[in-house]
Design a protein around this motif. Structure first.
Motif, PDB file in Angstrom:
ATOM      1  N   UNK A  66       0.854  -1.407  -0.005  1.00 31.93           N
ATOM      2  CA  UNK A  66      -0.081   0.066   0.010  1.00 31.93           C
ATOM      3  C   UNK A  66       0.747   1.325  -0.023  1.00 31.93           C
ATOM      4  N   UNK A  67       1.825   1.411   0.727  1.00 29.73           N
ATOM      5  CA  UNK A  67       2.707   2.440   0.910  1.00 29.73           C
ATOM      6  C   UNK A  67       3.561   2.631  -0.433  1.00 29.73           C
ATOM      7  N   UNK A  68       4.075   1.353  -1.031  1.00 26.66           N
ATOM      8  CA  UNK A  68       4.975   1.619  -2.301  1.00 26.66           C
ATOM      9  C   UNK A  68       4.114   2.071  -3.400  1.00 26.66           C
ATOM     10  N   UNK A  69       2.802   1.515  -3.815  1.00 25.11           N
ATOM     11  CA  UNK A  69       1.808   1.828  -4.613  1.00 25.11           C
ATOM     12  C   UNK A  69       1.571   3.531  -4.321  1.00 25.11           C
ATOM     13  N   UNK A  70       1.481   3.907  -3.187  1.00 26.10           N
ATOM     14  CA  UNK A  70       1.101   5.528  -2.913  1.00 26.10           C
ATOM     15  C   UNK A  70       2.241   6.288  -3.443  1.00 26.10           C
ATOM     16  N   UNK A  71       3.306   5.748  -3.062  1.00 27.42           N
ATOM     17  CA  UNK A  71       4.571   6.536  -3.110  1.00 27.42           C
ATOM     18  C   UNK A  71       4.896   6.614  -4.682  1.00 27.42           C
ATOM     19  N   UNK A  72       4.873   5.424  -5.676  1.00 24.33           N
ATOM     20  CA  UNK A  72       4.966   5.471  -6.780  1.00 24.33           C
ATOM     21  C   UNK A  72       3.854   6.230  -7.508  1.00 24.33           C
ATOM     22  N   UNK A  73       2.642   6.310  -7.240  1.00 15.90           N
ATOM     23  CA  UNK A  73       1.835   7.001  -7.735  1.00 15.90           C
ATOM     24  C   UNK A  73       2.057   8.615  -7.443  1.00 15.90           C
ATOM     25  N   UNK A  74       2.492   8.989  -6.511  1.00 16.45           N
ATOM     26  CA  UNK A  74       2.952  10.354  -6.027  1.00 16.45           C
ATOM     27  C   UNK A  74       3.897  10.702  -6.985  1.00 16.45           C
ATOM     28  N   UNK A  75       5.066  10.055  -6.971  1.00 16.35           N
ATOM     29  CA  UNK A  75       6.135  10.293  -7.868  1.00 16.35           C
ATOM     30  C   UNK A  75       5.729  11.096  -9.325  1.00 16.35           C
ATOM     31  N   UNK A  76       4.576  10.018  -9.677  1.00 19.25           N
ATOM     32  CA  UNK A  76       4.186  10.588 -11.111  1.00 19.25           C
ATOM     33  C   UNK A  76       3.356  12.025 -10.933  1.00 19.25           C
TER      34      UNK A  76
END
Length: 395
Positions: A115-125
């Motif tokens: 969950x954290x890693x998905x949110x980080x990746x989406x936010x980096x976009x």
């Protein structure tokens, strides 16, 4: 002296203005309360901040990231710490707070929670547009995930999907090769679709991007790239011709000892030849001649079938150049020598050679075309040779 005083006054005014812009008492209050609150209350403060319309909250969310990173040992076991990380990350993306992107990457590297890693990746976009270093880190991570999948290791496909979506938003041309691989290695239908969409969002010269994939990516991807390029609505017919020329050159120059991949290279050459023939791409004459030379040997050895070989003959006819006529005429001379010596020559091959020499209409073929009528070819081949010869005389 007066000038110096004026400079000091102006500088003081600028500094005062800067601090006025950067400091908001309400934001400062959120930050102070966050610093002294319990973990549960920190979460509530971040939620409340996310519901306000106040500018400058990015610094608060970054403070929340700092807290999570300082207490990273809790991420694996404490749901509240994970919740704080997700909230802070999400709100950073909502407001586009790019100053926190390297802290986000640090969080991504230390946390293994999906969950954290998905949110980080989406936010980096949302926050890393134009940042070459972050984009390169994302490319490298995705490339590593691709390699793990191909080696049979377990890959977190949710994180891969988030990375692919974000690379599409960032649209950096450096991501094209790794996104292309992601599209083609069999993650899932959804990831394949995300990767293809992200490919076409990439900024830069699409023709050059496909060209680089054909030149540099693994052999199976070279063939797929040519197919995608030829079917693309985003490329002009001229660009497709240029890509097909690169594909033929690559298919000729690339070697492999693996049987399956050697077959893919032959198919790459074949599809490129068909595309060049369709466009009568005379600029590729020398490559088409090289392909024909290889195809003669392959056909004689039974490596390729007759239709592939005839495609190589037709390609020479489509070039409309003296060099193509010269090479095809030499081959007709070889066939004539076989027939004259009593050997059997495939009628379809002979017809293809004769008809394409007629299309080329180059006088260099006159002697060999005329000679066809004097030796043991079928009536159909002799008739075609007479028609081709007439075409030469009209020119």
């Amino acid at each position: 002296m007066k000038k110096s005083i004026l400079v000091v006054i102006v500088f003081a005014g600028l500094v005062s203005s800067l601090f006025t812009q950067e400091s908001d008492p309400l934001v400062d209050s959120f930050i102070r309360n966050f610093a002294r609150a319990s973990l549960q209350t920190k979460i509530q403060i971040i939620k409340n901040a996310g519901e306000t319309d106040l500018e400058g909250m990015g610094l608060l969310y970054e403070k929340a990231l700092d807290f999570v990173l300082t207490n990273s040992h809790l991420l694996a076991t404490d749901p509240l710490t994970q919740q704080l990380a997700v909230l802070a990350t999400k709100y950073i993306g909502d407001i586009g707070y790019s100053e926190a992107q390297y802290r986000l990457w640090e969080l991504f590297e230390i946390d293994r929670d999906t969950t954290v890693r998905v949110e980080v990746m989406l936010t980096l976009g949302e926050v890393s547009k134009g940042d070459a270093e972050i984009i390169e880190r994302m490319n490298t991570w995705l490339d590593s995930a691709n390699n793990r999948l191909q080696s049979g290791s377990v890959v977190d496909k949710q994180v891969v999907a988030a990375c692919v979506i974000s690379l599409g938003k960032l649209a950096d041309e450096s991501s094209f090769p790794v996104l292309f691989t992601t599209r083609n290695i069999g993650y899932s239908d959804a990831i394949t679709a995300y990767a293809e969409e992200s490919l076409y969002q990439t900024e830069g010269d699409l023709k050059e991007l496909f060209t680089q994939v054909i030149r540099k990516n693994p052999i199976p991807e070279k063939l797929v790239a040519l197919g995608m390029a030829l079917e693309s609505m985003e490329l002009t017919d001229e660009e497709k011709g240029e890509i097909a020329e690169v594909a033929l050159d690559t298919g000729i120059q690339t070697t492999t000892s693996e049987f399956d991949k050697a077959g893919m290279l032959r198919e790459l050459r074949h599809q490129a030849v068909l595309a060049l023939t369709q466009r009568m791409w005379s600029k590729a004459t020398q490559l088409v001649i090289e392909d024909f030379n290889i195809s003669v040997v392959e056909y004689d050895r039974g490596v390729i079938n007759k239709s592939y070989f005839i495609s190589s003959i037709d390609a020479l006819g489509a070039m409309k150049t003296h060099e193509a006529a010269e090479r095809l005429n030499l081959y007709l001379g070889l066939l004539n020598s076989y027939v004259e010596g009593g050997q059997k020559v495939d009628e379809q091959i002979a017809l293809a050679v004769v008809n394409n020499l007629g299309q080329l209409g180059d006088q260099i073929a006159s002697d060999y075309l005329l000679f066809v009528g004097y030796i043991g070819y079928s009536d159909a081949v002799k008739k075609a040779a007479r028609e081709a010869f007439k075409n030469l005389k009209r020119r």
